[in-house]
Design a protein around this motif. Structure first.
Motif, PDB file in Angstrom:
ATOM      1  N   LEU A 171       0.837  -1.198   0.000  1.00 30.50           N
ATOM      2  CA  LEU A 171       0.000   0.000   0.000  1.00 30.50           C
ATOM      3  C   LEU A 171       0.875   1.253   0.000  1.00 30.50           C
ATOM      4  O   LEU A 171       0.579   2.215  -0.720  1.00 30.50           O
ATOM      5  CB  LEU A 171      -0.952  -0.003   1.187  1.00 30.50           C
ATOM      6  N   TYR A 172       1.937   1.254   0.771  1.00 32.95           N
ATOM      7  CA  TYR A 172       2.867   2.390   0.750  1.00 32.95           C
ATOM      8  C   TYR A 172       3.695   2.404  -0.526  1.00 32.95           C
ATOM      9  O   TYR A 172       4.030   3.480  -1.042  1.00 32.95           O
ATOM     10  CB  TYR A 172       3.818   2.327   1.949  1.00 32.95           C
ATOM     11  N   GLU A 197      -9.228  -3.558   1.630  1.00 31.62           N
ATOM     12  CA  GLU A 197      -8.941  -4.922   2.090  1.00 31.62           C
ATOM     13  C   GLU A 197      -7.444  -5.140   1.929  1.00 31.62           C
ATOM     14  O   GLU A 197      -6.907  -5.033   0.817  1.00 31.62           O
ATOM     15  CB  GLU A 197      -9.717  -5.937   1.253  1.00 31.62           C
ATOM     16  N   LEU A 198      -6.756  -5.427   3.022  1.00 36.63           N
ATOM     17  CA  LEU A 198      -5.312  -5.633   3.017  1.00 36.63           C
ATOM     18  C   LEU A 198      -5.014  -7.009   3.607  1.00 36.63           C
ATOM     19  O   LEU A 198      -5.465  -7.318   4.704  1.00 36.63           O
ATOM     20  CB  LEU A 198      -4.599  -4.551   3.837  1.00 36.63           C
ATOM     21  N   ASP A 220       0.654  -7.672   1.217  1.00 32.86           N
ATOM     22  CA  ASP A 220       1.138  -8.021  -0.116  1.00 32.86           C
ATOM     23  C   ASP A 220      -0.013  -8.287  -1.093  1.00 32.86           C
ATOM     24  O   ASP A 220       0.198  -8.698  -2.224  1.00 32.86           O
ATOM     25  CB  ASP A 220       2.093  -9.218  -0.085  1.00 32.86           C
ATOM     26  N   ASP A 221      -1.243  -8.036  -0.634  1.00 31.19           N
ATOM     27  CA  ASP A 221      -2.441  -8.162  -1.458  1.00 31.19           C
ATOM     28  C   ASP A 221      -3.370  -7.020  -1.047  1.00 31.19           C
ATOM     29  O   ASP A 221      -3.879  -6.993   0.077  1.00 31.19           O
ATOM     30  CB  ASP A 221      -3.100  -9.519  -1.213  1.00 31.19           C
ATOM     31  N   VAL A 222      -3.565  -6.067  -1.956  1.00 28.22           N
ATOM     32  CA  VAL A 222      -4.225  -4.806  -1.615  1.00 28.22           C
ATOM     33  C   VAL A 222      -5.398  -4.540  -2.545  1.00 28.22           C
ATOM     34  O   VAL A 222      -5.270  -4.680  -3.768  1.00 28.22           O
ATOM     35  CB  VAL A 222      -3.220  -3.630  -1.724  1.00 28.22           C
ATOM     36  N   PHE A 223      -6.522  -4.174  -1.969  1.00 30.22           N
ATOM     37  CA  PHE A 223      -7.645  -3.626  -2.727  1.00 30.22           C
ATOM     38  C   PHE A 223      -8.144  -2.380  -2.011  1.00 30.22           C
ATOM     39  O   PHE A 223      -8.390  -2.416  -0.798  1.00 30.22           O
ATOM     40  CB  PHE A 223      -8.798  -4.625  -2.859  1.00 30.22           C
ATOM     41  N   VAL A 224      -8.278  -1.292  -2.759  1.00 26.11           N
ATOM     42  CA  VAL A 224      -8.759  -0.029  -2.192  1.00 26.11           C
ATOM     43  C   VAL A 224      -9.859   0.513  -3.097  1.00 26.11           C
ATOM     44  O   VAL A 224      -9.679   0.598  -4.321  1.00 26.11           O
ATOM     45  CB  VAL A 224      -7.628   1.012  -2.068  1.00 26.11           C
ATOM     46  N   ALA A 225     -10.992   0.868  -2.490  1.00 26.66           N
ATOM     47  CA  ALA A 225     -12.098   1.483  -3.218  1.00 26.66           C
ATOM     48  C   ALA A 225     -12.247   2.925  -2.742  1.00 26.66           C
ATOM     49  O   ALA A 225     -12.423   3.167  -1.541  1.00 26.66           O
ATOM     50  CB  ALA A 225     -13.396   0.716  -2.989  1.00 26.66           C
ATOM     51  N   ARG A 272      -8.318  -2.380   8.892  1.00 28.79           N
ATOM     52  CA  ARG A 272      -8.175  -2.818  10.292  1.00 28.79           C
ATOM     53  C   ARG A 272      -9.516  -2.911  10.985  1.00 28.79           C
ATOM     54  O   ARG A 272      -9.763  -3.848  11.761  1.00 28.79           O
ATOM     55  CB  ARG A 272      -7.249  -1.834  11.020  1.00 28.79           C
ATOM     56  N   GLU A 273     -10.416  -1.963  10.705  1.00 23.09           N
ATOM     57  CA  GLU A 273     -11.694  -1.893  11.400  1.00 23.09           C
ATOM     58  C   GLU A 273     -12.858  -2.424  10.571  1.00 23.09           C
ATOM     59  O   GLU A 273     -14.000  -2.422  11.029  1.00 23.09           O
ATOM     60  CB  GLU A 273     -11.961  -0.443  11.819  1.00 23.09           C
TER      61      GLU A 273
END
Length: 335
Positions: free
Chosen positions: A172-173, A196-197, A208-213, A328-329
């Protein structure tokens, strides 16, 4: 001549900064910092006129520009030293481990009148430049999909894989800094973030598996993926609009070209044979990719312009922080 000192000679320094600086008319790479003997030998071979120095020695030199291409945990420390010295500074992405630290750097640079910018080179990827060119032909854009996917099943012995928060490691970074930046450049500020991380590889300490909406304030939804354990890759970009769509696969080739020794001064720099598809269903036309142009970052800087506003990097960090909170939440985070 603009006298440049480069901190770091890993991938960022060796593949990107040193070659681009050396290829920019009016810039002189005078010093490189790396403690690794193998990298010192590589730097001497590739840039024989540059001195190999320690970080303390570099900050004692008479420089016009300092480039921070070191591990993420040191970005703020070295950038602040450059600002305090009154020297213009380039910081590799991610700008800082937190948006608060990024804001502090921006404020310090403004107070001192020191030029500060962030190396978001993917703004000059061939495929991203193509998206920017054709996006007006899609009507009202509803959804933007963007991916950086890799197949790296083994964990590297590298700070990017370290789990300590100060390392700012993980995808993510790393790749997310590009994905988020590109989405913000295209569609502006974000109103909400969901993420979702996951840690898919055995022994992984970082995502090492990232999804961002992202939901942008203008209503566009950006869906962003990054993966280190992706056996089949999706399209690099898929942009869906009210009148058509644009899809393109593969990756910009400038990084591989630089790593292989090619330079922006070479003939046909940035040229690729890739193309995307523009249209509706099977009624599409082929759109060749634009020329990649990583050299633009340093040519703009040499011309006295700031190629990347550091406040845009702070905005991206706020989105990244919201993504960590969301994952996280397990909730949507409003911005």
């Amino acid at each position: 001549m603009t006298r440049v000192g480069l901190l770091g000679y890993g991938i960022a320094g060796r593949v990107f900064h040193a070659p681009l600086i050396s290829s920019t008319e009016g810039m002189d790479l005078v010093a490189i910092v790396t403690a690794n003997p193998e990298r010192q030998a590589q730097a001497r071979a590739a840039h024989p006129d540059a001195k190999i120095v320690t970080a303390d020695e570099l900050f004692e030199l008479d420089l016009d520009l300092i480039v921070v291409g070191t591990p993420n945990r040191t970005h703020v420390e070295y950038a602040r030293k450059a600002i305090d010295k009154g020297v213009a500074v380039v910081v590799d992405k991610p700008f800082a481990p937190s948006s608060a630290e990024g804001e502090e750097l921006v404020a310090a640079a403004q107070a001192k009148g020191v030029p500060l910018t962030v190396f978001q080179n993917r703004r000059w990827d061939s495929d991203f430049l193509t998206v920017r060119k054709i996006i007006g032909r899609l009507g009202e854009v509803r959804r933007f999909e963007s991916r950086y996917e890799r197949w790296v099943p083994e964990i590297w012995d590298n700070w990017r894989e370290f789990g300590a928060p100060e390392e700012a490691g993980g995808l993510l970074y790393d790749l997310g800094a590009h994905l988020v930046d590109q989405a913000l450049q295209l569609f502006g500020p974000v109103s909400s973030v969901y993420a979702e991380l996951d840690q898919r590889r055995p022994g992984a300490q970082v995502d090492d598996d990232v999804f961002v909406a992202l939901t942008h304030k203008n209503g566009v939804r950006s869906h962003l993926w990054a993966g280190a354990h992706t056996a089949q890759h999706g399209p690099r970009f898929r942009v869906l609009g009210s009148e058509g769509a644009f899809v393109i696969s593969g990756l910009d080739e400038q990084e591989d070209a630089l790593d292989a020794g090619r330079r922006p001064t070479d003939a046909n720099w940035g040229y690729e044979t890739r193309s995307g598809q523009l249209g509706v269903l099977d009624q599409t036309i082929e759109v060749p990719v634009e020329l990649g142009a990583y050299e633009t970052f340093y040519t703009e800087l040499q011309a006295g312009r700031i190629p990347v506003d550091p406040t845009s990097a702070v905005q991206a960090l706020r989105v990244i922080e919201a993504a960590f909170t969301s994952a996280r939440e397990n909730r949507v985070v409003e911005l």
